[in-house]
Design a protein around this motif. Structure first.
Motif, short mmCIF file in Angstrom:
data_model
loop_
_atom_site.label_atom_id
_atom_site.label_comp_id
_atom_site.label_asym_id
_atom_site.label_seq_id
_atom_site.Cartn_x
_atom_site.Cartn_y
_atom_site.Cartn_z
N GLY A 177 -10.78 -4.95 -6.19
CA GLY A 177 -9.98 -6.16 -6.04
C GLY A 177 -10.82 -7.40 -5.77
N GLN A 178 -10.10 -8.54 -5.79
CA GLN A 178 -10.76 -9.82 -5.57
C GLN A 178 -11.43 -9.88 -4.20
OE1 GLN A 178 -7.83 -12.81 -6.14
NE2 GLN A 178 -9.16 -14.05 -7.42
N LEU A 179 -10.84 -9.21 -3.23
CA LEU A 179 -11.41 -9.25 -1.88
C LEU A 179 -12.55 -8.25 -1.73
CD1 LEU A 179 -8.33 -9.70 0.50
CD2 LEU A 179 -9.68 -11.41 -0.69
N ASP A 180 -12.74 -7.42 -2.75
CA ASP A 180 -13.88 -6.51 -2.78
C ASP A 180 -13.90 -5.58 -1.56
OD1 ASP A 180 -15.97 -5.66 -4.34
OD2 ASP A 180 -17.48 -6.83 -3.25
N MET A 181 -12.76 -4.98 -1.29
CA MET A 181 -12.67 -4.11 -0.12
C MET A 181 -12.26 -2.69 -0.51
SD MET A 181 -10.81 -6.67 2.50
CE MET A 181 -10.68 -5.61 3.92
N ALA A 182 -12.83 -1.74 0.20
CA ALA A 182 -12.45 -0.34 0.03
C ALA A 182 -11.49 0.05 1.15
CB ALA A 182 -13.68 0.55 0.07
N CYS A 183 -10.80 1.18 0.96
CA CYS A 183 -9.89 1.68 2.00
C CYS A 183 -10.60 1.75 3.35
CB CYS A 183 -9.39 3.08 1.64
SG CYS A 183 -8.72 3.24 -0.02
N LYS A 184 -11.86 2.24 3.29
CA LYS A 184 -12.57 2.52 4.55
C LYS A 184 -12.85 1.26 5.37
CE LYS A 184 -17.27 2.09 2.94
NZ LYS A 184 -18.63 2.55 3.07
N HIS A 185 -12.93 0.12 4.70
CA HIS A 185 -13.27 -1.08 5.45
C HIS A 185 -12.21 -1.42 6.49
CE1 HIS A 185 -15.97 -2.00 1.88
NE2 HIS A 185 -16.74 -1.69 2.90
N CYS A 186 -10.96 -1.13 6.17
CA CYS A 186 -9.91 -1.32 7.17
C CYS A 186 -9.73 -0.07 8.02
CB CYS A 186 -8.58 -1.64 6.49
SG CYS A 186 -8.48 -3.31 5.85
N HIS A 187 -9.58 1.07 7.36
CA HIS A 187 -9.05 2.25 8.05
C HIS A 187 -10.10 3.13 8.71
CE1 HIS A 187 -5.07 1.20 6.77
NE2 HIS A 187 -5.47 1.10 5.52
N VAL A 188 -11.38 2.90 8.42
CA VAL A 188 -12.43 3.62 9.14
C VAL A 188 -13.17 2.64 10.05
CG1 VAL A 188 -14.57 4.94 8.94
CG2 VAL A 188 -12.73 5.30 7.29
N ASP A 189 -13.66 1.53 9.43
CA ASP A 189 -14.49 0.60 10.20
C ASP A 189 -13.68 -0.22 11.21
OD1 ASP A 189 -16.34 1.59 8.52
OD2 ASP A 189 -16.61 -0.23 7.32
N ASN A 190 -12.41 -0.49 10.91
CA ASN A 190 -11.65 -1.42 11.74
C ASN A 190 -10.35 -0.89 12.30
OD1 ASN A 190 -13.06 -4.06 11.98
ND2 ASN A 190 -13.15 -3.84 9.77
N ARG A 196 -4.62 -10.00 11.12
CA ARG A 196 -3.62 -11.01 11.41
C ARG A 196 -2.68 -10.47 12.50
NH1 ARG A 196 -2.01 -14.41 6.19
NH2 ARG A 196 -1.65 -15.90 7.86
N ALA A 197 -1.40 -10.31 12.24
CA ALA A 197 -0.51 -9.94 13.35
C ALA A 197 -0.33 -8.43 13.51
CB ALA A 197 0.85 -10.60 13.16
N ASN A 198 -0.96 -7.64 12.63
CA ASN A 198 -0.75 -6.20 12.68
C ASN A 198 -1.98 -5.45 13.16
OD1 ASN A 198 1.94 -6.02 11.72
ND2 ASN A 198 1.18 -6.48 9.67
N THR A 199 -1.74 -4.29 13.78
CA THR A 199 -2.84 -3.44 14.17
C THR A 199 -3.16 -2.49 13.03
OG1 THR A 199 -1.97 -3.50 16.41
CG2 THR A 199 -3.66 -1.85 15.95
N LEU A 200 -4.42 -2.41 12.66
CA LEU A 200 -4.81 -1.48 11.61
C LEU A 200 -4.80 -0.07 12.17
CD1 LEU A 200 -7.78 -3.42 10.03
CD2 LEU A 200 -5.75 -2.65 8.80
N SER A 201 -4.27 0.86 11.40
CA SER A 201 -4.31 2.25 11.82
C SER A 201 -5.41 2.95 11.03
CB SER A 201 -2.98 2.92 11.53
OG SER A 201 -2.85 3.14 10.14
N GLN A 202 -5.52 4.24 11.25
CA GLN A 202 -6.51 4.99 10.47
C GLN A 202 -5.99 5.33 9.07
OE1 GLN A 202 -7.51 8.40 12.85
NE2 GLN A 202 -8.78 7.22 14.25
N GLY A 203 -4.79 4.90 8.78
CA GLY A 203 -4.23 5.13 7.45
C GLY A 203 -3.94 6.60 7.19
N GLN A 204 -3.28 7.24 8.14
CA GLN A 204 -2.97 8.67 7.98
C GLN A 204 -1.69 8.86 7.18
OE1 GLN A 204 -5.14 10.70 8.69
NE2 GLN A 204 -6.36 9.91 10.37
N GLY A 205 -1.59 10.01 6.50
CA GLY A 205 -0.44 10.25 5.62
C GLY A 205 0.55 11.26 6.17
N ASN A 206 0.38 11.67 7.44
CA ASN A 206 1.17 12.80 7.94
C ASN A 206 2.64 12.47 8.21
OD1 ASN A 206 0.02 11.17 10.04
ND2 ASN A 206 0.79 12.64 11.49
#
Lengths: 267, 108
Positions: A177-190, A196-206
């Motif tokens: 994408g234009q922002l040049d980000m992978a899933c891990k940049h939010c859900h592993v590193d952060n 912004r107003a939301n807390t990032l989670s680990q992006g689990q699918g359970n």
């Protein structure tokens, strides 16, 4: 100006030093945390958790109930319902939610619950396949996965699934994408930080299909993937495609050991 | 659009006890503010605009709902029961259709 900046910095430091570290270490999330793996439940607000915890209040349960009805409804030219072959879902579907997606030998592909249901519909029931995020599909998927409620996630990544797992892992770590980000940049590193107003989670699918308050209805994991991809301004794939199937397997594996929460409630 | 509602009323209670009643109904609650993405036309409003609860025929709780109420509205309230009887919950749609559900309670 200078004074104001100093005061602000002081407040910031105090706020950072006191609660964030302490609450993270002290809070016991029980079954929602396995080692460093944390369910999205632990990132949700207390109010949101309360909605999920009460089966009556949880609006996702409306879809589970709808799914139960559909399970027993005859459809298609073969004159069958899900129940005709699979009988009591609480017995026959009890490990589905914690083990899917699986590698299906007969079609030589990875398959998730949605695609498995549609294969059943076209091949065995001679009925029209459902749209991926339709009410009936979400209902039956929620109902089926609900039968595994509380079981620890346990997906297989060996055998035929191995190559899919590798593809999923690549997808997860691939910038896009234009922002040049992978899933891990939010859900592993952060994970745990604010976006912004939301807390990032680990992006689990359970917890999928998850009732999202923003959506005002439950949605599939692939719908969530599409949303994430759009947010980094990448062109999303279609729901149910191979790319997202592989990613689903990888994401589910990341949550190995977390309990199945279907239907979870998130903001 | 409204489908089967859910209500939770305790089966038994003591006279004078304050009970909590919960209700949930599946409904889209279309606000009337959204536009169809393709045609650009407004999607007409379609919400549940009234929720009423009666006990033995007498209204004990009622609420007017407006477009800001979320989809699948959940409503919870308390009531002091003095006698056995039957609650009836009624949801009224914008088009005049109603959905109702009954629940009995034994008071000792």
């Amino acid at each position: 100006m200078k004074r104001k900046a100093l005061v602000l910095a002081g407040v910031g430091a105090a706020a950072l030093a006191v609660p964030s570290v302490m609450t993270f270490a002290a809070e016991d999330f029980g079954k929602y945390q396995v080692g460093d793996t944390r369910s999205g439940y632990t990132f949700a607000k207390v109010e949101t958790r309360a909605i999920q915890d009460d089966d009556f209040e949880n609006p996702g349960m409306l879809w589970v109930e709808h799914g139960e009805e559909v399970w027993e409804t005859v459809d298609g030219k073969a004159g069958k319902s899900c129940k005709s072959c699979h009988a009591d879902a609480s017995d026959t579907m009890k490990n589905v939610g914690s083990t899917y997606p699986v590698f299906a030998k007969d079609i030589g592909k990875l398959e998730n619950v949605e695609n498995r249901i549609n294969r059943c519909r076209t091949d065995n029931m001679k009925a029209k396949p459902w749209k991926y995020d339709s009410r009936d599909m979400l209902g039956v998927v929620s109902y089926v996965k609900r039968q595994s409620f509380g079981q620890p996630m346990n997906v297989k990544i060996d055998g035929g699934a191995a190559s899919w797992f590798k593809k999923g892992e690549e997808f997860y770590n691939q910038r896009r994408g234009q922002l040049d980000m992978a899933c891990k940049h939010c859900h592993v590193d952060n994970a745990g930080n604010m976006i912004r107003a939301n807390t990032l989670s680990q992006g689990q699918g359970n917890g999928f299909p998850t009732y999202r308050l923003k959506w005002q209805k439950p949605g599939s994991l692939h719908r969530r993937f599409r949303g994430c991809n759009k947010q980094v301004r990448a062109k999303p794939y279609k729901t149910g495609t191979d790319e997202y199937l592989a990613l689903e397997l990888y994401v589910m594996w990341r949550g190995q050991g977390l309990p199945v929460e279907t239907p979870a409630v998130r903001n | 659009m409204a489908s089967k509602p859910r209500v939770r009323v305790p089966k038994k209670a003591k006279a004078g006890e304050i009970i909590t009643i919960k209700s949930l109904i599946s409904h889209k609650m279309e606000t009337g503010q959204r536009k169809d993405k393709k045609s650009g036309e407004k999607i007409p409003r379609k919400i549940i605009n009234k929720f009423v609860c009666t006990f033995n025929g007498k209204v004990v709780f009622s609420a007017d709902w407006h477009p800001a109420v979320s989809a699948n509205p959940y409503m919870s309230f308390s009531y002091k029961v003095m006698e056995s009887g039957e609650f009836e919950f009624t949801w009224t749609d914008d088009d005049g259709k109603t959905v109702s559900k009954k629940a009995k309670i034994m008071v000792s």
